[in-house]
Design a protein around this motif. Structure first.
Motif, PDB file in Angstrom:
ATOM      1  N   ALA A 136       0.735  -1.155   0.061  1.00 14.38           N
ATOM      2  CA  ALA A 136      -0.114   0.015   0.109  1.00 14.38           C
ATOM      3  C   ALA A 136       0.979   1.265   0.017  1.00 14.38           C
ATOM      4  CB  ALA A 136      -0.899   0.031   1.155  1.00 14.38           C
ATOM      5  N   VAL A 137       0.405   2.241  -0.443  1.00 11.34           N
ATOM      6  CA  VAL A 137       0.920   3.827  -0.353  1.00 11.34           C
ATOM      7  C   VAL A 137       0.037   4.489   0.671  1.00 11.34           C
ATOM      8  CG1 VAL A 137      -0.857   4.725  -2.155  1.00 11.34           C
ATOM      9  CG2 VAL A 137       1.339   5.933  -1.520  1.00 11.34           C
ATOM     10  N   THR A 138       0.910   4.972   1.603  1.00 11.87           N
ATOM     11  CA  THR A 138       0.382   5.678   2.976  1.00 11.87           C
ATOM     12  C   THR A 138      -0.056   7.016   2.648  1.00 11.87           C
ATOM     13  OG1 THR A 138       2.633   6.714   3.622  1.00 11.87           O
ATOM     14  CG2 THR A 138       2.042   4.409   4.342  1.00 11.87           C
ATOM     15  N   ALA A 139      -1.058   7.090   1.853  1.00 17.15           N
ATOM     16  CA  ALA A 139      -1.892   8.473   1.132  1.00 17.15           C
ATOM     17  C   ALA A 139      -2.852   8.064   0.782  1.00 17.15           C
ATOM     18  CB  ALA A 139      -0.818   9.235   0.063  1.00 17.15           C
ATOM     19  N   PRO A 140      -3.716   9.172   0.698  1.00 12.35           N
ATOM     20  CA  PRO A 140      -5.340   9.285   0.222  1.00 12.35           C
ATOM     21  C   PRO A 140      -5.517   9.044  -1.141  1.00 12.35           C
ATOM     22  CG  PRO A 140      -4.745  11.611   0.912  1.00 12.35           C
ATOM     23  CD  PRO A 140      -3.524  10.548   1.474  1.00 12.35           C
ATOM     24  N   LYS A 141      -4.360   9.238  -2.000  1.00 15.13           N
ATOM     25  CA  LYS A 141      -4.412   8.658  -3.353  1.00 15.13           C
ATOM     26  C   LYS A 141      -3.401   8.032  -3.811  1.00 15.13           C
ATOM     27  CE  LYS A 141      -2.231  13.271  -4.979  1.00 15.13           C
ATOM     28  NZ  LYS A 141      -2.619  14.202  -5.913  1.00 15.13           N
ATOM     29  N   ARG A 142      -3.733   7.256  -4.834  1.00 18.18           N
ATOM     30  CA  ARG A 142      -2.584   6.473  -5.486  1.00 18.18           C
ATOM     31  C   ARG A 142      -1.647   7.193  -6.206  1.00 18.18           C
ATOM     32  NH1 ARG A 142      -4.969   0.552  -7.804  1.00 18.18           N
ATOM     33  NH2 ARG A 142      -6.585   0.277  -6.225  1.00 18.18           N
ATOM     34  N   LEU A 143      -0.379   6.697  -6.361  1.00 23.26           N
ATOM     35  CA  LEU A 143       0.526   7.278  -7.114  1.00 23.26           C
ATOM     36  C   LEU A 143       0.470   7.256  -8.499  1.00 23.26           C
ATOM     37  CD1 LEU A 143       3.880   5.616  -5.019  1.00 23.26           C
ATOM     38  CD2 LEU A 143       2.796   8.017  -4.634  1.00 23.26           C
ATOM     39  N   ALA A 144       0.925   8.400  -9.158  1.00 18.81           N
ATOM     40  CA  ALA A 144       0.518   8.534 -10.762  1.00 18.81           C
ATOM     41  C   ALA A 144       1.934   7.389 -11.471  1.00 18.81           C
ATOM     42  CB  ALA A 144       0.792   9.845 -11.293  1.00 18.81           C
ATOM     43  N   THR A 145       2.752   7.469 -10.672  1.00 23.40           N
ATOM     44  CA  THR A 145       4.002   6.352 -11.233  1.00 23.40           C
ATOM     45  C   THR A 145       3.693   5.088 -11.089  1.00 23.40           C
ATOM     46  OG1 THR A 145       5.124   6.935  -9.216  1.00 23.40           O
ATOM     47  CG2 THR A 145       5.696   8.440 -11.041  1.00 23.40           C
ATOM     48  N   ALA A 146       2.843   4.657  -9.999  1.00 27.21           N
ATOM     49  CA  ALA A 146       2.630   3.148  -9.766  1.00 27.21           C
ATOM     50  C   ALA A 146       1.074   3.184  -9.393  1.00 27.21           C
ATOM     51  CB  ALA A 146       3.400   2.898  -8.701  1.00 27.21           C
ATOM     52  N   PRO A 147       0.372   3.513 -10.433  1.00 22.52           N
ATOM     53  CA  PRO A 147      -1.105   3.155 -10.254  1.00 22.52           C
ATOM     54  C   PRO A 147      -1.762   1.734  -9.634  1.00 22.52           C
ATOM     55  CG  PRO A 147      -0.747   3.420 -12.568  1.00 22.52           C
ATOM     56  CD  PRO A 147       0.906   3.637 -11.714  1.00 22.52           C
ATOM     57  N   ASP A 148      -0.923   0.829  -9.894  1.00 26.80           N
ATOM     58  CA  ASP A 148      -1.426  -0.348  -9.426  1.00 26.80           C
ATOM     59  C   ASP A 148      -1.463  -0.494  -7.560  1.00 26.80           C
ATOM     60  OD1 ASP A 148      -2.119  -0.972 -11.946  1.00 26.80           O
ATOM     61  OD2 ASP A 148      -0.093  -2.138 -12.421  1.00 26.80           O
ATOM     62  N   ILE A 149      -0.812   0.127  -7.204  1.00 30.84           N
ATOM     63  CA  ILE A 149      -0.498  -0.070  -5.548  1.00 30.84           C
ATOM     64  C   ILE A 149      -1.773   0.734  -5.046  1.00 30.84           C
ATOM     65  CG2 ILE A 149       1.038   0.520  -3.578  1.00 30.84           C
ATOM     66  CD1 ILE A 149       3.437   0.622  -5.562  1.00 30.84           C
ATOM     67  N   PRO A 150      -2.460   0.017  -4.184  1.00 35.59           N
ATOM     68  CA  PRO A 150      -3.750   0.600  -3.446  1.00 35.59           C
ATOM     69  C   PRO A 150      -3.250   1.470  -2.548  1.00 35.59           C
ATOM     70  CG  PRO A 150      -3.278  -1.474  -2.792  1.00 35.59           C
ATOM     71  CD  PRO A 150      -2.325  -1.294  -3.917  1.00 35.59           C
ATOM     72  N   THR A 151      -4.219   2.338  -2.153  1.00 32.14           N
ATOM     73  CA  THR A 151      -4.089   3.209  -0.941  1.00 32.14           C
ATOM     74  C   THR A 151      -4.156   2.415   0.325  1.00 32.14           C
ATOM     75  OG1 THR A 151      -5.977   4.104  -0.687  1.00 32.14           O
ATOM     76  CG2 THR A 151      -4.694   5.371  -2.384  1.00 32.14           C
TER      77      THR A 151
END
Length: 322
Positions: A218-233
């Motif tokens: 997961a990414v520790t933010a309320p929106k996904r990364l533009a550079t890695a959109p497959d990783i969920p928040t």
């Protein structure tokens, strides 16, 4: 004799402004207070490259790591305030350490801000062979192994350390914390399987993910990364509201001449606007601060607000250097 002294004084008076106009007339040192390979090091080298181009002068990167970055910060605090020693610091080195260590300098008073660079979230990362395929399974595995589960960090007081403690509180399960001298070393540890979990930056984790050396949940933010959109928040992955982002900025010793500070700020702004540097930072999932927030005064205000926000949280969590 008096005439000679008067002439010498006039000559020195003439030399002073001329030398300021010639700044920088020799290479500048950019101190990275953490080890090679972490995001502070990677971003520092990019900024050095961009500012060197703006200033038409070499900027030498010097890694001075140890004690959560306080050794490197102290090196800059006590350097000659002539614009030839700069610091790239971040949330850990220039906010959190003040609540964790007994510093012999003041993070706000003993450094002169140059400007904010960019901010970034963390990724929740685990070793490649961990028996979990999503965040909920990872949390369940940690809870099933409270005495053996390990979590690395980049040193006491570092963003990965503080966020790691907050992660343990969020999942309500202890994890043995293992500090390293920087994100480069903790990244090597997660890749080699020496530790189980690590909150790490996209700047240093994406290559390992692509090489299938680690798992990213997961990414520790309320929106996904533009550079890695497959990783969920974290919201999507099962840990709603667990957000953690941290930023980087530049400082010089206090009492550095105002015209030198202005020159360095202009060079930083130029570097951040340079398409090559901008694209490379964006590729590392860096969210560059807008131009109106890149002024020295903006950094001073922002750093102070971060200290007011985070010191109580850190102290309440009982995070210390001992």
């Amino acid at each position: 004799m008096k005439q000679w002294l008067l002439a010498a004084g006039l000559a020195l008076a003439l030399i002073g402004p001329a030398s300021a106009d010639n700044y920088p007339s020799r290479p500048i040192t950019l101190v990275v207070p953490l080890s090679v390979g972490g995001s502070t090091d990677v971003i520092g080298r990019l900024i050095a490259q961009g500012m060197s181009k703006q200033l038409h002068q070499t900027i030498v990167v010097e890694n001075t790591s140890g004690a959560g970055g306080t050794i490197g910060v102290g090196r800059v605090v006590h350097a000659t305030p002539d614009g030839y020693t700069m610091l790239i610091g971040q949330w850990g080195t220039n906010v959190a350490t003040g609540a964790i260590y007994h510093l012999n300098f003041d993070l706000l008073k003993d450094l002169q801000p140059i400007g904010l660079i960019a901010t970034q979230p963390f990724l929740i990362v685990a070793r490649g062979n961990i028996p979990a395929n999503n965040l909920k399974e990872l949390i369940a595995w940690i809870k099933a192994n409270p005495k053996t589960a390990t979590e690395g960090n980049s040193g006491i007081g570092s963003p990965s350390h503080v966020s790691g403690i907050l992660f343990q509180k969020a999942i309500n399960s202890p994890i043995q914390m293992i500090p390293y001298r920087g994100a480069g070393e903790s990244t090597q540890a997660i890749v080699s399987g020496q530790i189980d979990v690590l909150l790490n930056t996209p700047a240093v984790s994406m290559a390992q993910l692509k090489a299938k050396q680690v798992k990213v949940f997961a990414v520790t933010a309320p929106k996904r990364l533009a550079t890695a959109p497959d990783i969920p928040t974290t919201d999507e992955a099962g840990l709603p509201g667990f957000y953690f982002t941290f930023w980087h900025a530049l400082w010089v010793p206090k009492d550095t001449p105002k015209d030198v500070v202005a020159r360095l700020n202009g060079a930083l702004r130029g570097a951040l606007a340079d398409p090559e540097i901008k694209n490379r930072l964006t590729a590392l999932a860096q969210d560059i601060f807008p131009p109106e927030e890149q002024a020295p005064e903006a950094l001073a205000k922002f750093q102070n607000s971060e200290i007011q926000k985070w010191w109580p949280v850190i102290k309440e969590a009982g995070i210390t250097a001992h």
